[in-house]
Every structure is written in C-alpha cells, then in structure tokens.
Design a protein around this motif. Structure first.
Motif, PDB file in Angstrom:
ATOM      1  N   ASN A  40      32.635  49.033  48.023  1.00 24.78           N
ATOM      2  CA  ASN A  40      32.417  48.925  49.465  1.00 24.78           C
ATOM      3  C   ASN A  40      33.064  50.107  50.185  1.00 24.78           C
ATOM      4  O   ASN A  40      33.572  51.029  49.549  1.00 24.78           O
ATOM      5  N   VAL A  41      33.065  50.078  51.484  1.00 22.73           N
ATOM      6  CA  VAL A  41      33.541  51.199  52.296  1.00 22.73           C
ATOM      7  C   VAL A  41      35.006  51.535  52.015  1.00 22.73           C
ATOM      8  O   VAL A  41      35.397  52.705  52.020  1.00 22.73           O
ATOM      9  N   VAL A  42      35.822  50.532  51.730  1.00 21.50           N
ATOM     10  CA  VAL A  42      37.249  50.782  51.492  1.00 21.50           C
ATOM     11  C   VAL A  42      37.553  51.046  50.026  1.00 21.50           C
ATOM     12  O   VAL A  42      38.706  51.205  49.647  1.00 21.50           O
ATOM     13  N   GLY A  43      36.535  51.115  49.170  1.00 19.98           N
ATOM     14  CA  GLY A  43      36.725  51.476  47.773  1.00 19.98           C
ATOM     15  C   GLY A  43      36.977  50.328  46.825  1.00 19.98           C
ATOM     16  O   GLY A  43      37.404  50.546  45.698  1.00 19.98           O
ATOM     17  N   VAL A  44      36.704  49.088  47.242  1.00 22.21           N
ATOM     18  CA  VAL A  44      36.890  47.935  46.374  1.00 22.21           C
ATOM     19  C   VAL A  44      35.592  47.693  45.604  1.00 22.21           C
ATOM     20  O   VAL A  44      34.504  47.704  46.177  1.00 22.21           O
ATOM     21  N   LYS A  45      35.717  47.462  44.293  1.00 21.80           N
ATOM     22  CA  LYS A  45      34.540  47.235  43.459  1.00 21.80           C
ATOM     23  C   LYS A  45      33.818  45.960  43.886  1.00 21.80           C
ATOM     24  O   LYS A  45      34.428  44.896  43.995  1.00 21.80           O
ATOM     25  N   ILE A  46      32.507  46.098  44.129  1.00 22.51           N
ATOM     26  CA  ILE A  46      31.712  44.936  44.521  1.00 22.51           C
ATOM     27  C   ILE A  46      30.571  44.647  43.543  1.00 22.51           C
ATOM     28  O   ILE A  46      29.803  43.722  43.744  1.00 22.51           O
ATOM     29  N   GLY A  47      30.468  45.443  42.473  1.00 17.46           N
ATOM     30  CA  GLY A  47      29.429  45.197  41.479  1.00 17.46           C
ATOM     31  C   GLY A  47      29.177  46.431  40.633  1.00 17.46           C
ATOM     32  O   GLY A  47      29.876  47.436  40.740  1.00 17.46           O
ATOM     33  N   HIS A  48      28.163  46.329  39.789  1.00 16.16           N
ATOM     34  CA  HIS A  48      27.781  47.458  38.946  1.00 16.16           C
ATOM     35  C   HIS A  48      26.288  47.392  38.668  1.00 16.16           C
ATOM     36  O   HIS A  48      25.669  46.346  38.746  1.00 16.16           O
ATOM     37  N   VAL A  49      25.726  48.560  38.349  1.00 18.65           N
ATOM     38  CA  VAL A  49      24.287  48.703  38.179  1.00 18.65           C
ATOM     39  C   VAL A  49      24.005  49.357  36.834  1.00 18.65           C
ATOM     40  O   VAL A  49      24.690  50.288  36.429  1.00 18.65           O
ATOM     41  N   GLY A  50      22.975  48.848  36.160  1.00 19.03           N
ATOM     42  CA  GLY A  50      22.447  49.470  34.958  1.00 19.03           C
ATOM     43  C   GLY A  50      21.018  49.906  35.234  1.00 19.03           C
ATOM     44  O   GLY A  50      20.577  49.941  36.379  1.00 19.03           O
ATOM     45  N   LEU A  51      20.292  50.236  34.197  1.00 22.34           N
ATOM     46  CA  LEU A  51      18.898  50.624  34.401  1.00 22.34           C
ATOM     47  C   LEU A  51      18.014  49.428  34.708  1.00 22.34           C
ATOM     48  O   LEU A  51      16.990  49.570  35.362  1.00 22.34           O
ATOM     49  N   TRP A  52      18.407  48.249  34.235  1.00 18.69           N
ATOM     50  CA  TRP A  52      17.521  47.096  34.329  1.00 18.69           C
ATOM     51  C   TRP A  52      18.076  45.966  35.179  1.00 18.69           C
ATOM     52  O   TRP A  52      17.313  45.125  35.647  1.00 18.69           O
TER      53      TRP A  52
END
Length: 176
Positions: A40-52
């Motif tokens: 997010n804007v403050v640099g806290v991890k909110i998820g992750h993305v792969g190709l699928w």
C-alpha cells in the motif's frame, strides 16, 4: 548395447544438467504467485501477484483468485512468452536426453538442443522484461518489489542461454 555416460562428452553432460536446472527454475517461477509483492501507500505488504493468480490476506488467511480478462496487454504478453519458453525448455531437455542416451551419433542434435535452449532462454528473458515494464497511469512497477518467482524465471532464462551456448560449443568441439 549398454548405455554409459562415459561415452558422452562432458560438455553435453554439463549442458544437460544446466538445461534441467533451468527448466526446474522456470517451472517454479512460472507456477508460483510471487512475481510481485503488492504494497500500500505506506509500504505495508497487502498481497502478491503471479502470472495466473493474485493473493491477498482476508479473514486471517490468504485468499487467491485467478487473474482474468481486462488486464494489461503486457501482462498477457508475459503469460504467452513464459508459456512458449516452458515448451522450448521441455523440448530442449528431451533433445538433450535423446542426444545422451538414444541418438548419440546424430550431430544435428547438438545444434537442435543448443538452439532450443537459446530460444527458451531468450523468450523467458523477454517475458521477464515485458513484466518488469508494466505500467499503469504512468507508474512503473517498483523494482524492489519483484519476488522469487520473477527472479527464478530470470535465472532460468540465463541458464537456458548458457546451456545453448555450451551445446553449440560441444558441437563445434566434437565436429573438429
């Protein structure tokens, strides 16, 4: 007729090992969901993305959903390129083992295996580059948020290129 690795040139064995390791790295990177970490804007991890799939924390656990239509053209291009690279990697490994164990006298398999490895490596690297250049509203992806799946495909691409060069050098060496 017994099959012995002692009859196989060391460059072919080394190139085959690098091909297999590159394929394994590519499969792991291709199939996992850690290409990019979402913050997010403050640099806290909110998820992750792969190709699928993309994954986000929800209700105390991780919820992953398939990535479907409406995505960036670069994202779809990355998916297509990495699929093509996977096919080329598998074909290269099959040709390498054919060269080692079945068709030992066929010099053309050096060239075919080398070219397949080079093609797989170049396509994988192009796919990684296309992913790295995804932008939205003028904002590029932050390079510090690329994660292990991205890097494994990158290393697999370089490994494929290196293995291709080894097979072509082996062909030149055996031919002379």
């Amino acid at each position: 007729m017994s099959v012995s690795l002692a009859e196989v040139p060391p460059m072919v064995i080394g190139g085959s090992i690098i091909s297999v390791v590159s394929l394994i790295f590519h499969i792991i990177g291709f199939s996992t969901t850690y290409w990019y970490i979402l913050k997010n804007v403050v640099g806290v991890k909110i998820g992750h993305v792969g190709l699928w799939q993309e994954c986000e924390p929800a209700y105390g656990r991780e919820l992953c959903s398939d990535i479907t239509g409406g995505q960036f053209a670069q994202f779809k291009a990355t998916e297509a390129l990495e699929c093509l690279a996977l096919v080329a990697f598998v074909a290269a490994v099959i040709c390498a083992f054919l060269k080692m164990f079945v068709l030992k006298e066929r010099g053309i398999l050096f060239v075919v295996t080398g070219l397949l490895n080079l093609i797989a490596g170049v396509i994988a690297l192009i796919g990684v580059i296309v992913f790295a250049t995804i932008s939205s509203g003028g904002h590029m992806l932050d390079a510090s948020n690329f994660h292990y799946s991205f890097w494994l495909c990158l290393v697999g691409g370089f490994g494929g290129m290196f293995s291709g060069i080894i097979f072509i050098l082996a062909w030149r060496w055996v031919r002379n």
